[in-house]
Design a protein around this motif. Structure first.
Motif, mmCIF file in Angstrom:
data_model
loop_
_atom_site.group_PDB
_atom_site.id
_atom_site.type_symbol
_atom_site.label_atom_id
_atom_site.label_comp_id
_atom_site.label_asym_id
_atom_site.label_seq_id
_atom_site.Cartn_x
_atom_site.Cartn_y
_atom_site.Cartn_z
ATOM 1 N N LEU A 1 14.851 1.688 0.347
ATOM 2 C CA LEU A 1 13.563 1.016 0.440
ATOM 3 C C LEU A 1 12.689 1.440 1.616
ATOM 4 N N THR A 2 13.208 2.213 2.562
ATOM 5 C CA THR A 2 12.413 2.552 3.755
ATOM 6 C C THR A 2 11.118 3.260 3.387
ATOM 7 N N ARG A 3 11.208 4.315 2.595
ATOM 8 C CA ARG A 3 9.987 5.044 2.240
ATOM 9 C C ARG A 3 9.038 4.163 1.432
ATOM 10 N N ARG A 4 9.576 3.455 0.454
ATOM 11 C CA ARG A 4 8.728 2.615 -0.404
ATOM 12 C C ARG A 4 7.981 1.567 0.413
ATOM 13 N N TYR A 5 8.689 0.864 1.279
ATOM 14 C CA TYR A 5 8.071 -0.241 2.008
ATOM 15 C C TYR A 5 7.196 0.222 3.171
ATOM 16 N N LEU A 6 7.714 1.140 3.993
ATOM 17 C CA LEU A 6 7.016 1.490 5.229
ATOM 18 C C LEU A 6 5.998 2.615 5.055
ATOM 19 N N VAL A 7 6.300 3.586 4.214
ATOM 20 C CA VAL A 7 5.400 4.735 4.057
ATOM 21 C C VAL A 7 4.355 4.484 2.978
ATOM 22 N N ASP A 8 4.776 3.875 1.864
ATOM 23 C CA ASP A 8 3.860 3.699 0.732
ATOM 24 C C ASP A 8 3.189 2.320 0.715
ATOM 25 N N ASP A 9 3.994 1.264 0.756
ATOM 26 C CA ASP A 9 3.443 -0.072 0.495
ATOM 27 C C ASP A 9 2.733 -0.704 1.684
ATOM 28 N N LEU A 10 3.274 -0.545 2.888
ATOM 29 C CA LEU A 10 2.674 -1.207 4.048
ATOM 30 C C LEU A 10 1.243 -0.734 4.301
ATOM 31 N N PRO A 11 0.965 0.574 4.323
ATOM 32 C CA PRO A 11 -0.433 1.004 4.496
ATOM 33 C C PRO A 11 -1.340 0.501 3.376
ATOM 34 N N PHE A 12 -0.824 0.475 2.154
ATOM 35 C CA PHE A 12 -1.641 -0.020 1.037
ATOM 36 C C PHE A 12 -1.961 -1.499 1.235
ATOM 37 N N ALA A 13 -0.961 -2.286 1.664
ATOM 38 C CA ALA A 13 -1.182 -3.718 1.886
ATOM 39 C C ALA A 13 -2.238 -3.945 2.971
ATOM 40 N N VAL A 14 -2.180 -3.142 4.032
ATOM 41 C CA VAL A 14 -3.174 -3.270 5.110
ATOM 42 C C VAL A 14 -4.568 -2.968 4.573
ATOM 43 N N ARG A 15 -4.694 -1.887 3.782
ATOM 44 C CA ARG A 15 -5.999 -1.549 3.209
ATOM 45 C C ARG A 15 -6.480 -2.627 2.247
ATOM 46 N N LEU A 16 -5.561 -3.174 1.468
ATOM 47 C CA LEU A 16 -5.905 -4.235 0.523
ATOM 48 C C LEU A 16 -6.479 -5.448 1.254
ATOM 49 N N LEU A 17 -5.779 -5.913 2.274
ATOM 50 C CA LEU A 17 -6.227 -7.106 3.002
ATOM 51 C C LEU A 17 -7.512 -6.828 3.773
ATOM 52 N N ALA A 18 -7.620 -5.644 4.358
ATOM 53 C CA ALA A 18 -8.840 -5.297 5.084
ATOM 54 C C ALA A 18 -10.031 -5.232 4.134
ATOM 55 N N GLY A 19 -9.823 -4.681 2.958
ATOM 56 C CA GLY A 19 -10.904 -4.616 1.971
ATOM 57 C C GLY A 19 -11.333 -5.988 1.495
ATOM 58 N N CYS A 20 -10.361 -6.873 1.296
ATOM 59 C CA CYS A 20 -10.697 -8.242 0.868
ATOM 60 C C CYS A 20 -11.452 -8.986 1.971
ATOM 61 N N LEU A 21 -11.035 -8.773 3.224
ATOM 62 C CA LEU A 21 -11.734 -9.401 4.342
ATOM 63 C C LEU A 21 -13.168 -8.884 4.440
ATOM 64 N N ALA A 22 -13.328 -7.575 4.268
ATOM 65 C CA ALA A 22 -14.677 -6.995 4.326
ATOM 66 C C ALA A 22 -15.552 -7.548 3.204
ATOM 67 N N THR A 23 -14.979 -7.731 2.028
ATOM 68 C CA THR A 23 -15.730 -8.290 0.903
ATOM 69 C C THR A 23 -16.165 -9.722 1.215
ATOM 70 N N ARG A 24 -15.264 -10.484 1.810
ATOM 71 C CA ARG A 24 -15.613 -11.869 2.151
ATOM 72 C C ARG A 24 -16.736 -11.929 3.175
ATOM 73 N N ILE A 25 -16.665 -11.055 4.174
ATOM 74 C CA ILE A 25 -17.710 -11.037 5.213
ATOM 75 C C ILE A 25 -19.052 -10.622 4.629
ATOM 76 N N SER A 26 -19.007 -9.625 3.742
ATOM 77 C CA SER A 26 -20.271 -9.140 3.167
ATOM 78 C C SER A 26 -20.944 -10.206 2.280
ATOM 79 N N ARG A 27 -20.153 -11.057 1.683
ATOM 80 C CA ARG A 27 -20.699 -12.120 0.841
ATOM 81 C C ARG A 27 -21.459 -13.158 1.670
ATOM 82 N N ARG A 28 -21.072 -13.267 2.936
ATOM 83 C CA ARG A 28 -21.739 -14.212 3.816
ATOM 84 C C ARG A 28 -23.097 -13.657 4.252
#
Length: 245
Positions: A218-245
C-alpha cells in the motif's frame, strides 16, 4: 463523482424497499483511489456514476462534500455494509453470495456472518483466481456460478474496477439482485485482515492503520498516488467554496 447523501441506515432501507419490490441494483462506494482512477478515465467515470447508489467510502470525500457546502451524513463503507445488509438479508430470507478474496477467505467470512445472523442463507462463495477475467471464458464461468446460485444480494470483493465491470455484466442476468462492490470487505468480515479502531476510522486515519499493516502493498498507492490527489481534491473544493462567496 456525484454521491448520494445517505446514511448507512438509509442505504439499507433503500435496498430493502427495492428487493421487496423485486428490483435489483448496484452500489459503488468510491474512495480517494477510485476517484483518482475515475478522474482520468471516462469509461470508469460512467461505470461509477451509473450505479444505483453511490456512497462515499473515505473521509476525504466526506470532507470535500462539506467544503462544497453539500454535506453527506456519513462515510458509508463496503466493510460496514457487508454486515448491515447481511442482517437485512437474514431477516427476510434473501440468499447472499460472497465473491472474492484469497482462497478460503470468502467461506470463512460466510461462517462469521452466519454466526452473527443464524438465519442468514449463504447460497454460494467463490474465490476466483486473480486473472479469471483475462479470457471471455474465464469471466463467463464465474458469471454462470453466480447466476446458478440465484442470490438476491451479492458482495463482490475483487477490487476496482474489476469487481464493478463484473457486476455490470451480472446485473443483466440477475435483474432482481443487489450487488455491492466491496473491495477488502470480505477479508475484513473473515477476520483475515484487521480493521482500524473505530476512532481512527472516524478521524479519517484508517489508511494509516492499513499502511502500517501492509506497507509493501500500500505504500505507493497511499503515499505516492492517493495522498497528493486527496490534497488537490480538498484544495479544489476549498477554492470553489471561496469563489462562490
Amino acid at each position: 463523482v456525484e454521491v448520494d447523501a445517505l446514511s448507512e441506515r438509509e442505504v439499507v432501507r433503500r435496498v430493502a424497499v427495492a428487493l421487496e419490490a423485486g428490483k435489483g441494483g448496484r452500489i459503488v462506494t468510491p474512495n480517494v483511489d477510485i476517484c483518482r482512477a475515475v478522474a482520468t478515465d471516462p469509461a470508469l467515470e460512467e461505470l461509477v456514476c451509473t450505479a444505483d447508489l453511490v456512497v462515499p467510502d473515505g473521509m476525504p470525500l466526506v470532507w470535500a462534500a462539506r467544503l462544497l457546502g453539500t454535506p453527506v451524513p456519513q462515510r458509508v463503507t463496503g466493510a460496514d455494509l457487508i454486515w448491515s445488509l447481511s442482517e437485512l438479508a437474514a431477516r427476510h430470507g434473501w440468499p447472499v453470495y460472497l465473491l472474492g478474496g484469497p482462497p478460503g477467505v470468502a467461506r470463512r467470512a460466510a461462517g462469521r456472518l452466519a454466526s452473527r445472523h443464524p438465519r442468514l442463507a449463504i447460497c454460494g462463495v467463490h474465490a476466483p483466481p486473480y486473472h479469471f477475467d483475462a479470457t471471455p471464458e474465464g469471466a463467463a464461468r464465474v458469471r454462470r456460478m453466480v447466476v446458478a446460485a440465484r442470490p438476491r444480494l451479492v458482495f463482490v470483493g475483487l477490487g476496482f474496477p474489476r469487481q464493478d465491470r463484473l457486476i455490470a455484466d451480472l446485473r443483466e442476468e440477475l435483474p432482481d439482485a443487489w450487488f455491492v462492490g466491496c473491495g477488502a470487505a470480505i477479508a475484513f468480515a473473515a477476520g483475515t485482515v484487521a480493521r482500524a479502531p473505530r476512532w481512527m476510522r472516524r478521524a479519517g486515519l484508517e489508511w494509516v492503520f492499513r499502511l502500517a499493516a501492509e506497507p509493501g502493498r500500500l505504500t505507493r498507492r497511499y503515499l505516492v498516488d492517493d495522498l497528493p490527489f486527496a490534497v488537490r481534491l480538498l484544495a479544489g473544493c476549498l477554492a470553489t467554496r471561496i469563489s462562490r462567496r
